[in-house]
Design an enzyme around this catalytic site. Structure first.
Site, PDB file in Angstrom:
ATOM      1  N   PHE A 208       0.825  -1.209   0.000  1.00 31.67           N
ATOM      2  CA  PHE A 208       0.000   0.000   0.000  1.00 31.67           C
ATOM      3  C   PHE A 208       0.863   1.266   0.000  1.00 31.67           C
ATOM      4  O   PHE A 208       0.624   2.199  -0.775  1.00 31.67           O
ATOM      5  CB  PHE A 208      -0.910  -0.033   1.233  1.00 31.67           C
ATOM      6  CG  PHE A 208      -1.697   1.226   1.458  1.00 31.67           C
ATOM      7  CD1 PHE A 208      -2.933   1.399   0.861  1.00 31.67           C
ATOM      8  CD2 PHE A 208      -1.209   2.229   2.288  1.00 31.67           C
ATOM      9  CE1 PHE A 208      -3.670   2.559   1.075  1.00 31.67           C
ATOM     10  CE2 PHE A 208      -1.933   3.386   2.505  1.00 31.67           C
ATOM     11  CZ  PHE A 208      -3.161   3.549   1.901  1.00 31.67           C
ATOM     12  N   ASP A 209       1.875   1.302   0.861  1.00 27.42           N
ATOM     13  CA  ASP A 209       2.754   2.480   0.965  1.00 27.42           C
ATOM     14  C   ASP A 209       3.424   2.779  -0.367  1.00 27.42           C
ATOM     15  O   ASP A 209       3.437   3.917  -0.844  1.00 27.42           O
ATOM     16  CB  ASP A 209       3.851   2.255   2.012  1.00 27.42           C
ATOM     17  CG  ASP A 209       3.305   1.941   3.381  1.00 27.42           C
ATOM     18  OD1 ASP A 209       2.439   1.047   3.489  1.00 27.42           O
ATOM     19  OD2 ASP A 209       3.751   2.582   4.335  1.00 27.42           O
ATOM     20  N   THR A 210       4.027   1.736  -0.947  1.00 24.74           N
ATOM     21  CA  THR A 210       4.775   1.919  -2.184  1.00 24.74           C
ATOM     22  C   THR A 210       3.860   2.409  -3.303  1.00 24.74           C
ATOM     23  O   THR A 210       4.202   3.353  -4.031  1.00 24.74           O
ATOM     24  CB  THR A 210       5.434   0.603  -2.606  1.00 24.74           C
ATOM     25  OG1 THR A 210       6.298   0.140  -1.555  1.00 24.74           O
ATOM     26  CG2 THR A 210       6.231   0.781  -3.879  1.00 24.74           C
TER      27      THR A 210
END
Length: 434
Positions: A208-210
């Site tokens: 999700f972050d990436t």
């Protein structure tokens, strides 16, 4: 990929006024702590984080415990902390996934600045205020902690260090990412950016972050990096192999979507005037200065490519054939680059039409350069290679000026000003009716 986001552009970034936000009843900062089966560490984490914010953070804050399907006593611990501490609340999700927890809580938060950190508090909390300050001031759209910055101080095993650096190398080489640390559990985002960006993020787990950062960077949003001090948690429950496999699948999915133009990243664009390069210059049409800079950079690179191709093709063909082939290849690349970089057109919509119009502009340039070569041949007979190049450079300069004017007025006209004028006209008519 999700594309159900509003069509209007993001508002200009503004400094958040603490008094105004406080009067609205919402704290400036909402720090989310996503947890799964963390009954042992949760209370210590929340108490330490609350104490730090109460002592050092000059604005109102909230701590939200996002429990994603814990099967131990984590929900009870979170509920007890929320009952005891006014600035703490708990949120229960019935499905696992850090990304799912963050998207759910951030989407429902009323705070203008949203952050998250891992429950193990591996990151030194002294970096929290530097993390969110650029978002509060209106300088940046997102902020991330980086364990790979030169001034960061990190304590962790060689295995995790290798995996982290290898993963970021993959991101740089495959997705052209320029941020240094995608997976540090220490990030923040402005709420109006999250409202537009999160629906485009498909992953619900560790990738999700990436995915969020890659899409934000490709859309031209400003990402602020903060060097952090970080101590590895030896009791971490992250499954490295599975996480790495899922991340690689995510890299392939996002890379394919970006390559095909499937994501409407133009919906994340800031309006003209938010960027100092777009500020009005007396006597100069709005946005012209920025477009000229982009067009010149693309033109310089295209000219180098054109001259290299001409010299290559000239080894086995005459000057007219070499010129036509080199100009055709460089023109297609030039149109694509100017479409994306100079005039900010993203996605596949209208790409074929733009290339067709670009070929018309190419034909005009071909006529200018070919005519120059023909005139040179008539005037001097067999001219030297250096003379041919000099004549072609002069002809290309003239063609470049004409190309920019045609691109701006015909191929990539600024429809937004027309839409703004239309909206103003409609509003004026509505006022007259009233």
């Amino acid at each position: 990929m999700r594309t159900d986001t509003p069509w209007s552009t993001l508002p200009a970034r503004e400094h958040l006024l603490a008094a105004a936000v406080g009067a609205a009843g919402a704290p400036v900062l909402d720090v989310v702590v996503p947890v799964y089966n963390e009954e042992k560490d949760l209370e210590t984490c929340v108490l330490r984080l609350h104490d730090h914010l109460a002592r050092t953070f000059p604005y109102g804050f909230r701590i939200t415990v996002a429990d994603n399907a814990s099967t131990d006593r984590t929900p009870q611990v979170a509920a007890r902390l929320a009952a005891l501490i006014p600035e703490v609340r708990s949120y229960r999700l019935e499905e696992k996934g850090r990304g799912r927890a963050l998207r759910t809580v951030w989407s429902h938060s009323d705070s203008p600045v949203l952050a998250y950190m891992d429950v193990d508090l591996s990151t030194d909390l002294n970096a929290l205020l530097p993390l969110v300050a650029p978002l509060i001031s209106g300088h940046s759209d997102l902020a991330i902690g980086s364990r790979l910055a030169r001034s960061s101080r990190v304590v962790r095993g060689s295995k995790r260090e290798f995996i982290s650096r290898a993963y970021n190398l993959i991101l740089r080489s495959s997705l052209s990412a320029r941020f240094s640390d995608a997976q540090c559990g220490f990030k923040a985002i402005r709420r109006e950016v999250a409202q537009r960006l999160l629906p485009m993020v498909e992953d619900t787990g560790w990738f999700f972050d990436t995915e969020m950062l890659v899409l934000a960077e490709r859309a031209g949003l400003r990402i602020h990096e903060v060097p952090v001090d970080w101590v590895d948690d030896p009791d971490s429950t992250v499954h490295i192999v599975k996480t790495a496999t899922d991340d690689l699948k995510g890299v392939w999915r996002v890379g394919r979507a970006l390559a095909t133009g499937a994501l409407p990243l133009d919906r994340l664009a800031r309006p003209f005037g938010d960027d100092p390069r777009d500020r009005a210059v007396p006597g100069v049409p709005r946005g012209l200065a920025r477009q000229l800079v982009g067009f010149c950079v693309v033109g310089a690179l295209s000219t180098l490519v054109y001259l290299a191709l001409y010299s290559l093709f000239r080894l086995g063909a005459g000057p007219q054939i070499a010129n036509g082939a080199a100009l055709l290849v460089s023109a297609v690349a030039n149109t694509a680059a100017n479409r994306r970089l100079t005039f900010g057109v993203r996605g596949r919509g209208g790409a074929v039409r733009h290339q067709a119009q670009g070929l018309v502009v190419f034909a005009i340039g071909l006529a200018l350069t070919s005519g120059s070569l023909a005139a040179l041949g008539t005037a001097s007979g067999a001219a030297s290679h250096s003379t041919e190049l000099a004549v072609l450079i002069a002809a290309n300069l003239a063609a470049t000026v004409l190309r920019f004017l045609l691109f701006r007025a015909w191929v990539f006209p600024d429809r937004r000003s027309d839409h703004r004028d239309a909206r103003k006209g409609s509003a004026h008519e509505l006022r007259n009716v009233r």
